[in-house]
Scaffold this active site. Structure first.
Site, short mmCIF file in Angstrom:
data_model
loop_
_atom_site.label_atom_id
_atom_site.label_comp_id
_atom_site.label_asym_id
_atom_site.label_seq_id
_atom_site.Cartn_x
_atom_site.Cartn_y
_atom_site.Cartn_z
N ASN A 137 45.18 78.83 -7.04
CA ASN A 137 46.21 77.89 -6.62
C ASN A 137 46.98 78.50 -5.44
O ASN A 137 47.77 79.42 -5.61
CB ASN A 137 47.14 77.64 -7.82
N LYS A 139 49.21 77.11 -3.71
CA LYS A 139 50.58 76.57 -3.62
C LYS A 139 50.88 76.22 -2.15
O LYS A 139 50.03 75.65 -1.48
CB LYS A 139 51.57 77.57 -4.21
N HIS A 159 51.42 71.44 -13.36
CA HIS A 159 51.86 72.82 -13.10
C HIS A 159 53.37 72.92 -13.33
O HIS A 159 54.12 71.98 -13.07
CB HIS A 159 51.51 73.21 -11.66
N GLU A 196 49.96 78.08 -19.50
CA GLU A 196 50.79 78.78 -18.52
C GLU A 196 52.17 79.03 -19.11
O GLU A 196 53.06 78.18 -19.00
CB GLU A 196 50.90 77.88 -17.27
P1 PGA Z 1 50.67 83.81 -10.55
O1 PGA Z 1 50.79 82.22 -10.43
O2 PGA Z 1 49.22 84.11 -10.87
O3 PGA Z 1 51.08 84.30 -9.20
O4 PGA Z 1 51.59 84.23 -11.64
C1 PGA Z 1 50.10 81.40 -11.34
C2 PGA Z 1 50.42 79.95 -11.07
O5 PGA Z 1 51.58 79.63 -10.81
O6 PGA Z 1 49.52 79.09 -11.13
#
Ligand code: PGA
Length: 343
Positions: free
Chosen positions: A77, A79, A172, A251
Site C-alpha cells: 500500500n 498510500k 483501511h 490491521e
Molecule cells: P505499515 O502500514 O506497514 O507501515 O505499518 C500498513 C498499512 O497502513 O497498511
C-alpha cells in the site's frame, strides 16, 4: 441507552459469548488435530479438515480449498507516499529489477498487489514487467458510485477494472478513522466491487487501542466483518467463490505506522483463528477455507516470518516496507518459503 441500543448491545454481547465459545472449541479442535496429525499433513488446519469432512459427508462436490491451496498474498500500500511521476517511475524500475531477480518458484508462490493512488494505476500497470500476472495492480479505494450519477470526483469500481486493476483495498483504518468511513459505506463498496468481473477485494478490519483496552477487540472485528460482507451472506452465504475473491486484512490500528508497537504473533494467531472460525460458523467451512486472511501492521523483513508462519495467516499488507525494495524482496521470499513449507 434507549431500548433499541440496549437490544443491539445485548445481541452483540450474545454474539461475542457464542463466538468466543466456538473459538475455544475451534482452537481445541485445532490443537487435537495437530497432535494427531502425521508429519506429512502437520500443516493442514483443523478447519480445513472439518471442511473436507463436511463436504464429503453431505456429498457436496464443491472443491474445498485447503490452506496449502490459498496462494500467499502480499499487498504493498503506497498510500500517498509517491506524489510525482518521477518517484513512481523510479519505484516501478526498482520493482522490475526486484521481480526479475527472483527465481520462478518464488514468483509463482506469491500474488503481489501494488496499490498506487488512483492517478498512477495505469502507469504502474503498464510499467511493470509481469509476464505471469503474479504482480497485480490494485486501487487504494473506490467510491460507492456507479456511472452517470452526481458523484463528481469519484472513481468507480468499473473505472479501476478498465485500467487493468484487479483488486480494491477497502476499509483501511486511514479511511475508517481519519476520513470517517462507516461500516455501511464500506459494505456498499465491497458489494459494488465484487459485482464487477475481475475485481477482488482486500477488506481491512481492525480495532483501535481503546476498543482493545475495553475488551471489545473481537466484537469490533466481528461487527466490521458482518456488516461489510452482508452482501455475501445472501442465500446462506454458501457461495465460496465470492469468498475466494476476498482477502481479509487484520490491521490492529494500534500497530500501524511509525513508533507503533507491532501486535505479537501470538495475538495475531489468536485473532486470525477467531476470524476463520467466525467465517466457518456464520457462512460455511468452504468459505472459511477459501478466504485469505492476512496480517497488516508494521510488518517488515525482520518480523515477517513470525506472522507468515502462522497457520491462518496467508500473507500481509505492508505500508513502509512496500516502498523499500530490499525489505519487499525479503518479505516475498519469506512468504514463498512458508508456502513451500506448507506443501
Ligand atoms: P505499515 O502500514 O506497514 O507501515 O505499518 C500498513 C498499512 O497502513 O497498511
Amino acid at each position: 441507552m434507549n431500548d433499541i441500543q440496549h437490544h443491539h448491545a445485548e445481541l452483540l454481547c450474545h454474539e461475542v459469548v457464542i463466538s468466543e465459545g466456538l473459538c475455544l472449541l475451534f482452537l481445541i479442535l485445532t490443537t487435537s488435530a495437530a497432535t494427531a496429525a502425521t508429519a506429512s499433513v502437520a500443516s493442514t488446519t483443523a478447519l480445513d479438515k472439518m471442511s473436507a469432512n463436511t463436504a464429503n459427508s453431505v456429498g457436496d462436490t464443491a472443491t474445498c480449498t485447503t490452506s496449502n491451496e490459498r496462494k500467499k498474498f502480499l499487498g504493498a500500500n503506497w498510500k500517498c507516499s509517491l506524489e510525482t511521476v518521477e518517484q513512481v517511475d523510479d519505484c516501478i524500475f526498482q520493482l522490475n529489477q526486484l521481480w526479475e531477480s527472483l527465481p520462478l518458484n518464488e514468483k509463482d508462490a506469491v500474488e503481489l498487489c501494488i496499490y498506487p493512488s488512483y492517478c498512477f494505476i495505469d502507469r504502474v500497470r503498464k510499467g511493470l514487467h509481469n509476464k505471469n500476472n503474479n504482480i497485480v495492480v490494485g486501487s487504494q479505494n473506490v467510491y460507492d458510485a456507479t456511472g452517470n450519477a452526481g458523484f463528481t470526483g469519484s472513481c468507480t469500481p468499473k473505472m479501476v477494472q478498465s485500467l487493468g486493476g484487479t483488486n480494491v483495498l477497502i476499509g483501511h483504518s486511514d479511511r475508517r478513522n481519519a476520513l470517517g468511513e462507516s461500516n455501511a459505506l464500506i459494505a456498499q463498496k465491497v458489494q459494488q466491487c465484487l459485482a464487477v468481473e475481475g475485481l477482488s477485494v482486500t477488506l481491512t478490519i481492525g480495532e483501535t487501542a481503546w476498543q482493545r483496552k475495553t475488551g471489545r477487540a473481537l466484537s469490533t472485528l466481528y461487527h466490521q466483518l458482518r456488516v461489510a460482507t452482508q452482501s455475501l451472506l445472501v442465500n446462506g452465504g454458501a457461495n465460496a467463490n465470492n469468498w475466494h475473491n476476498l482477502v481479509i486484512a487484520y490491521e490492529p490500528v494500534w500497530a500501524i505506522g511509525d513508533g507503533a508497537t507491532p501486535c505479537s504473533p501470538t495475538e495475531a494467531a489468536r485473532v486470525h483463528s477467531a476470524l476463520r472460525a467466525w467465517i466457518a460458523r456464520r457462512v460455511s467451512p468452504e468459505a472459511a477455507a477459501a478466504c485469505r486472511l492476512v496480517y497488516t501492521g508494521s510488518v517488515n523483513a525482520q518480523n515477517a516470518i513470525e506472522y507468515t508462519s502462522l497457520d491462518h495467516v496467508d500473507g500481509s499488507v505492508v505500508g513502509r516496507a512496500g516502498l523499500d525494495m530490499v525489505q519487499l524482496k525479503s518479505i516475498i521470499q519469506t512468504l514463498a518459503a512458508s508456502s513451500s513449507a506448507a506443501e
